[in-house]
Design an enzyme around this catalytic site. Structure first.
Site, PDB file in Angstrom:
ATOM      1  N   GLU A  71       0.952  -1.077  -0.025  1.00 37.74           N
ATOM      2  CA  GLU A  71       0.055   0.123  -0.089  1.00 37.74           C
ATOM      3  C   GLU A  71       0.719   1.267   0.040  1.00 37.74           C
ATOM      4  O   GLU A  71       0.741   2.195   0.686  1.00 37.74           O
ATOM      5  CB  GLU A  71      -0.754   0.072   1.386  1.00 37.74           C
ATOM      6  CG  GLU A  71      -1.890  -1.154   1.317  1.00 37.74           C
ATOM      7  CD  GLU A  71      -2.643  -1.405   2.465  1.00 37.74           C
ATOM      8  OE1 GLU A  71      -3.815  -1.556   2.343  1.00 37.74           O
ATOM      9  OE2 GLU A  71      -2.201  -1.097   3.528  1.00 37.74           O
ATOM     10  N   GLU A 108      -7.454  -6.366  -1.818  1.00 39.66           N
ATOM     11  CA  GLU A 108      -7.988  -6.529  -0.480  1.00 39.66           C
ATOM     12  C   GLU A 108      -9.669  -6.030  -0.767  1.00 39.66           C
ATOM     13  O   GLU A 108      -9.781  -4.904  -1.101  1.00 39.66           O
ATOM     14  CB  GLU A 108      -7.524  -5.437   0.361  1.00 39.66           C
ATOM     15  CG  GLU A 108      -6.193  -5.622   1.056  1.00 39.66           C
ATOM     16  CD  GLU A 108      -5.543  -4.712   2.130  1.00 39.66           C
ATOM     17  OE1 GLU A 108      -6.242  -3.801   2.519  1.00 39.66           O
ATOM     18  OE2 GLU A 108      -4.417  -4.732   2.213  1.00 39.66           O
TER      19      GLU A 108
END
Length: 612
Positions: free
Chosen positions: A172, A256
């Site tokens: 991320e 995700e």
């Protein structure tokens, strides 16, 4: 598109291949779709890994995704542990035995609502180090971590006959780039590439990917890695953004997909409805989009492993429970969400979905008598040699990672007014001559109280580390304890601060301690109980204040009456037939408890905030 999930039996000798090729994930030359769920080996006892992995497979998944937590493997500087609950190679092999591919997310930064985002706390003590950037001391530490990890698991990649099909480069990173505009984009990109190259150099040779919100691909994408979208529910947007950063083609994956959400102390427990998750899953299945549920099974932040988010409050400490309202509950149970998704997957996949495995037996413990109490001030502290300094030291300066520190100072002259502790990290109880006078709490921005200290009196400040920030630009600002001067009426208080280290890194030994008890003082309760059978259970902490619990030497984690979590998950594999022991460190101690019991269902959604 589907795959046979029984390929990974020990008798299956054929070498398999996995590629990102021609816009698809390609297994043994055939396009496939990845159906994954995330589970972290560190959040469940290793005795239960197989049951949880079977649950993932029984929901119709063909893959399990896991983070690797650097600070879970390097337990002290230069001390590496890959045994027991930390045996990541065994976890991966178990997944292979069960019939699952593995997607690896090794960080070194992971976020994950985990202490310091996975970084070891002592990195902050290294001179000149700046984490998560193109900084040589940091890159050198990352190199050491990756070397140790690779030695354990590089031969478990599909290229070597194992189940690991993909590896993430950093984690991320696009959000961090957006938050740290003080660092040039070029430098950010060089850092992320350096991490990927270090993984390659140490033998990771399967396809790489990155995981970011799609609008953050510019900052987070890494050369030679497939960009995957976190939380992207719009298939057209996902495909457009991946095409833009991946040579105009897929494959397309939501790295995700959130069937639940994270939770903090003092905030409402977040619940996500099954219907929306099922509808979104079906959209991915129909459009050839691979996905990974974050989390499919959350588990537990045992001990001091929970982190804290840096959000609207100065800090938002994460719960001990990481149930996440996931399809598989904290104790490994099938939920209605699980049942709905399992039914959906049966309609779309051609491979066999196995039966749901049996859950672990659940028991209730009616009454545990607590027959010994030891006051912190009159018992425990007297056997600890303090560190003496002119000013309070941080946990890091005291070479302590977790737990508590008692800061004590004797005043020759009387002083009264406003005690100001703006440098509190994170929670404190304040005492004058052994009497509790107030509570300070960084989470709710309470840094001051009125105080009256007589001549020749003692001031005690018991400070708790509630978990280092795991997400956001302030991840570098993660010192704990008292990190700036203590002030009373604007005057800096210096001279002969005594600091008593209380890391609670192992179960307290009270064998040589006499029983003592003072209402309002921090205290350790101790008891023993016998069991004829063992099973999972949930300690009822609703009548307690704030603290931690040890069962047979295992730290179950933090409890706090503010909620929403009011029970602590106790795995049955940590209990014994016959005699068991319990120790409870109760910080607030406003009510004396002589017994504790357990229940058969968790309570994770009951707030009990103090009245203003």
């Amino acid at each position: 598109m589907s795959i046979n999930v029984f390929l990974f039996s020990k008798s299956f000798a054929q070498q398999h291949t996995f590629e990102v090729k021609n816009g698809s994930f390609v297994y043994d030359g055939k396009p496939i779709q990845i159906h994954s769920g995330e589970m972290h080996y560190s959040r469940v006892p290793h005795e239960y890994w197989r049951q949880r992995l079977k649950m993932i497979k029984a929901m119709g998944m063909n893959t399990v995704t896991t983070y690797v937590f650097w600070n879970f493997q390097e337990t002290a500087p230069g001390v590496w542990n890959f045994s027991g609950d930390r045996d990541i190679a065994k976890f991966i092999k178990t997944a292979q035995d069960v019939g699952l591919f593995v997607i690896l997310r090794p960080g070194p930064y992971v976020c994950a609502e985990w202490e310091f985002g996975g970084y070891p706390w002592w990195l902050q003590k290294v001179p000149g180090m700046h984490v998560r950037t193109l900084n040589q001391p940091f890159l050198d530490s990352c190199k050491t971590y990756i070397q140790h990890l690779a030695a354990q698991i590089k031969n478990l990649q599909i290229t070597h006959g194992g189940p690991i099909i993909m590896v993430q480069a950093e984690n991320e990173f696009g959000s961090y780039v957006a938050q740290r505009k003080d660092i040039p984009l070029e430098q950010h990109k060089k850092y992320a590439l350096a991490i990927k190259n270090e993984l390659v150099h140490n033998g990771f040779d399967v396809p790489f990917f990155t995981a970011d919100a799609t609008y953050l691909f510019k900052g987070g994408s890494v050369e030679g890695a497939l960009p995957c979208g976190n939380g992207e529910d719009n298939v057209d947007t996902l495909k457009k953004r991946v095409n833009e950063f991946h040579n105009g083609e897929g494959p397309y994956m939501v790295s995700e997909f959130y069937p639940g959400w994270l939770d903090h102390w003092g905030e409402k427990f977040v619940k996500v409805g099954a219907k929306g998750v099922v509808n979104q899953t079906e959209k991915y299945l129909k459009n050839g989009v691979s996905f990974s549920y974050y989390m499919i099974f959350g588990g537990t932040n045992f001990g001091f492993t929970s982190g804290a988010n840096d959000g609207d409050s100065p800090i938002q400490p994460d719960l001990t429970s990481y149930d996440y309202d996931a399809p598989i509950s904290e104790a490994g149970w099938a939920t209605p969400k699980f049942d709905s998704l399992r039914s959906l997957m049966k309609k779309y996949v051609t491979y066999q979905i196995p039966d749901v495995p049996d859950a672990v037996l659940v028991i209730a413990i009616n009454e545990i008598k607590l027959n010994k109490t030891v006051d912190l001030f009159n018992g425990i502290v007297k056997n600890i040699q303090p560190v003496v300094s002119d000013t309070p030291k941080t946990f890091e300066d005291l070479n302590q990672g977790f737990g508590y520190v008692l800061y004590r100072k004797k005043f020759d002259n009387a002083i009264n007014g406003t005690l100001d502790l703006k440098g509190l990290r994170d929670y404190a109880l304040v005492y004058v001559n052994g009497k509790k006078v107030g509570e300070l709490n960084r989470q709710v921005k309470k840094f001051t109280i009125n105080i009256d200290i007589p001549a020749n009196a003692t001031l005690d400040i018991l400070v708790e580390n509630m978990g280092r920030i795991n997400y956001g630009p302030n991840i570098e600002k993660n010192l704990k304890g008292i990190i700036s001067p203590v002030m009373i009426n604007g005057k800096i208080i210096t001279g002969n601060w005594n600091m008593y280290k209380l890391p609670f890194d192992q179960v307290p030994d009270l064998s040589k301690q006499k029983s003592s008890y003072v209402a309002g003082n921090p205290v350790i309760y101790q008891g023993a109980f016998k069991l004829k059978k063992v099973g999972d259970t949930f300690l009822d902490m609703s009548n307690w204040g704030k603290g931690i619990v040890f069962i047979n030497g295992h730290n179950l984690g933090r409890y706090w009456k503010v909620g929403p979590q009011q029970t602590l998950y106790l795995p049955g594999c940590w209990l014994k037939k016959g005699k068991n022991t319990i120790q409870i460190f109760e910080q607030q101690n406003d009510v004396k408890n002589e017994t504790i019991s357990s229940v058969t269902k968790p309570v994770l959604d009951k707030l009990n905030l103090p009245k203003e």
